[in-house]
Design an enzyme around this catalytic site. Structure first.
Site, PDB file in Angstrom:
ATOM      1  CB  SER A 100      -0.849  -0.017   1.273  1.00 47.29           C
ATOM      2  OG  SER A 100      -1.437   1.229   1.494  1.00 47.29           O
ATOM      3  CE1 TYR A 153      -4.613  -2.054   4.538  1.00 45.73           C
ATOM      4  CE2 TYR A 153      -3.887   0.157   3.944  1.00 45.73           C
ATOM      5  CZ  TYR A 153      -4.204  -1.136   3.580  1.00 45.73           C
ATOM      6  OH  TYR A 153      -4.106  -1.509   2.254  1.00 45.73           O
ATOM      7  CE  LYS A 173      -2.162  -4.546   3.088  1.00 42.67           C
ATOM      8  NZ  LYS A 173      -2.352  -5.866   2.461  1.00 42.67           N
TER       9      LYS A 173
HETATM   10  C1  WQD Z   1     -10.184   9.266  -0.337  1.00 45.42           C
HETATM   11  C2  WQD Z   1     -10.496  10.705  -0.001  1.00 45.42           C
HETATM   12  C3  WQD Z   1     -11.299  11.017   2.237  1.00 45.42           C
HETATM   13  C4  WQD Z   1     -15.123   8.999   1.863  1.00 45.42           C
HETATM   14  C5  WQD Z   1      -7.355   4.283   0.647  1.00 45.42           C
HETATM   15  C6  WQD Z   1      -7.647   2.870   1.128  1.00 45.42           C
HETATM   16  C7  WQD Z   1      -6.502   2.267   1.789  1.00 45.42           C
HETATM   17  C8  WQD Z   1      -5.197   2.494   1.048  1.00 45.42           C
HETATM   18  C9  WQD Z   1      -5.006   3.913   0.714  1.00 45.42           C
HETATM   19  C10 WQD Z   1      -4.297   0.912  -0.474  1.00 45.42           C
HETATM   20  C11 WQD Z   1     -10.028  11.097   1.410  1.00 45.42           C
HETATM   21  C12 WQD Z   1     -12.347  11.412   1.211  1.00 45.42           C
HETATM   22  C13 WQD Z   1     -13.873   9.514   1.596  1.00 45.42           C
HETATM   23  C14 WQD Z   1     -16.212   9.905   2.057  1.00 45.42           C
HETATM   24  C15 WQD Z   1     -14.732  11.746   1.669  1.00 45.42           C
HETATM   25  N1  WQD Z   1      -5.149   1.816  -0.225  1.00 45.42           N
HETATM   26  N2  WQD Z   1     -13.678  10.874   1.503  1.00 45.42           N
HETATM   27  N3  WQD Z   1     -15.966  11.234   1.932  1.00 45.42           N
HETATM   28  O1  WQD Z   1      -8.251   7.203   2.721  1.00 45.42           O
HETATM   29  O2  WQD Z   1      -6.939   7.479   0.588  1.00 45.42           O
HETATM   30  O3  WQD Z   1      -7.366   5.208   1.676  1.00 45.42           O
HETATM   31  O4  WQD Z   1      -6.107   4.346  -0.002  1.00 45.42           O
HETATM   32  O5  WQD Z   1      -3.687   0.370   0.368  1.00 45.42           O
HETATM   33  O6  WQD Z   1      -6.785   0.921   1.907  1.00 45.42           O
HETATM   34  O7  WQD Z   1      -8.765   2.847   1.998  1.00 45.42           O
HETATM   35  O8  WQD Z   1      -9.173   6.438   0.443  1.00 45.42           O
HETATM   36  O9  WQD Z   1     -11.385   6.426  -0.635  1.00 45.42           O
HETATM   37  O10 WQD Z   1     -11.247   6.355   1.899  1.00 45.42           O
HETATM   38  O11 WQD Z   1     -10.647   8.445   0.720  1.00 45.42           O
HETATM   39  O12 WQD Z   1     -14.574  12.963   1.581  1.00 45.42           O
HETATM   40  O13 WQD Z   1     -17.349   9.497   2.329  1.00 45.42           O
HETATM   41  O14 WQD Z   1     -11.915  10.862   0.002  1.00 45.42           O
HETATM   42  O15 WQD Z   1     -11.308  11.900   3.327  1.00 45.42           O
HETATM   43  O16 WQD Z   1      -9.584  12.415   1.348  1.00 45.42           O
HETATM   44  P1  WQD Z   1      -7.890   6.687   1.403  1.00 45.42           P
HETATM   45  P2  WQD Z   1     -10.675   6.845   0.613  1.00 45.42           P
END
Ligand code: WQD
Length: 336
Positions: free
Chosen positions: A124, A149, A153
């Site tokens: 990740s 998390y 990894k």
């Molecule tokens: C993206 C953006 C939220 C939901 C993910 C994976 C994790 C890892 C890294 C691989 C953020 C914003 C989200 C919502 C929002 N991947 N958001 N409203 O946090 O980058 O993590 O990538 O290992 O496993 O979970 O991804 O899609 O949760 O969020 O505003 O309802 O969208 O704050 O800025 P994240 P995400």
């Protein structure tokens, strides 16, 4: 080659299985179906014409692993099984260390016993310390893990590096995923998380489909162009293709390869919502809410190493990612 895909019924694992079939390999799925629908094997059959062999169970189950390796001639393993919600890992770190670290130890132990030393590992972008300049670059970056998390990894990466240092038979690819979104263009498989989605794209899709009334944007006061967080979103089919290229690489190289899988293009939360609305024509009501604990303002991948070493280049646009995610969501939730 028979390739064991742990988590093969999950979002990323199912797309990897589809591409393995397309490349003439035979996926063997090991999955506990804790975050996968029971009809995934049937959907994969519809998509690929090949019904994968499925073992239902936990990757920490040593007896089950023994049985799987004894029953099928496994040539390589792609390990995607694991817990992946950053927020949940903060509140329940035990669950994450047990699943992600113990799971890897059980798997590599069984692999070594059965003489299988080729492993593609789902790592990740969250293994990078947020103190690194963007884009995050493999090699001399500071690795710290930005959440429990991310640390599971990172620990898994260390374990694999130590195994390879101790035994030259190991061939390991550490694939550092950025933010996989989208779905297979068939609309048959995609991201369909159990319960309330943690991730942005499945949440957008459920709001667009009318399953949830509105999306909350977590903070618009970050030091970015529009104030919302920026991520490197990569189409899950591009990501899956990277696994096939990693397997090809490992056929010719021993040791450990660490490599990013991203597009190199940062996209903000508002940018992704706007692109989704434009690409699909679906309204996505949203409101601005407070920041989510643990979020980092902006990061994206350096993509040169993936290109040079694997020949990997993400092909799909963000529009494509949105259209494909929506096609799958429409099929799943009915849509409007
Ligand atoms: C993206 C953006 C939220 C939901 C993910 C994976 C994790 C890892 C890294 C691989 C953020 C914003 C989200 C919502 C929002 N991947 N958001 N409203 O946090 O980058 O993590 O990538 O290992 O496993 O979970 O991804 O899609 O949760 O969020 O505003 O309802 O969208 O704050 O800025 P994240 P995400």
């Amino acid at each position: 080659m028979n390739v064991l895909v742990t988590g093969g019924a999950g979002y990323i694992g199912s797309h990897i299985c589809a591409q393995l079939c397309a490349c003439g390999h035979t996926p063997v799925i090991l999955d506990d179906f804790s975050n996968a629908k029971p009809d995934i094997p049937a959907r994969l059959q519809q998509l690929t014409g090949q019904r994968p062999v499925v073992y239902r169970g936990d990757v920490r189950d040593a007896a089950l692993l023994d049985h799987v390796f004894a029953a099928a001639e496994i040539g390589a393993v792609i390990h995607t099984a694991g817990k992946k919600a950053v927020g949940e890992s903060v509140t329940d770190p035990q669950l994450y260390y047990e699943n992600n670290v113990h799971g890897l130890l059980a798997l590599t132990k069984a692999m070594a016993v059965h003489g299988v030393f080729t492993l593609v590992f789902s790592s990740s972008a969250t293994v990078y310390s947020e103190t690194n300049p963007v884009p995050y670059r493999e090699g001399n970056a500071v690795l710290a893990g930005t959440s429990p998390y991310g640390r599971t990894k990172l620990i898994a990466e260390w374990i694999l590096k130590d195994l390879a240092a101790a035994d030259a038979r190991w061939r390991v690819a550490l694939l550092r995923y950025f933010n996989p979104i989208g779905a297979d263009p068939s609309g048959l498989i995609g991201d369909d998380p159990a319960g309330v989605p943690n991730n942005l794209m499945p949440y957008i899709c459920q709001v667009a489909a009318g399953v949830r009334p509105e999306l909350t944007v977590f903070g618009n006061d970050y030091p970015t162009a529009d104030g919302t967080c920026e991520r490197d979103y990569i189409h899950v089919s591009d990501l899956a293709a990277g696994h096939i290229q990693a397997l090809e690489y490992l056929a010719a190289h021993a040791g450990v390869l660490e490599v990013n899988l991203g597009t190199g293009q940062p996209v903000s939360v508002l940018g992704l919502i706007e692109t989704f609305i434009k690409a699909t024509g679906q309204p996505v009501p949203y409101r601005i809410g407070p920041r989510r604990a643990g979020d980092i303002p902006a990061y994206y991948a350096a993509v040169e190493k993936a290109k040079t070493v694997l020949g990997f280049e993400a092909a799909c646009s963000v529009e494509q990612m949105c259209c494909d995610a929506w096609r799958f969501a429409k099929n799943s939730y009915g849509g409007i």
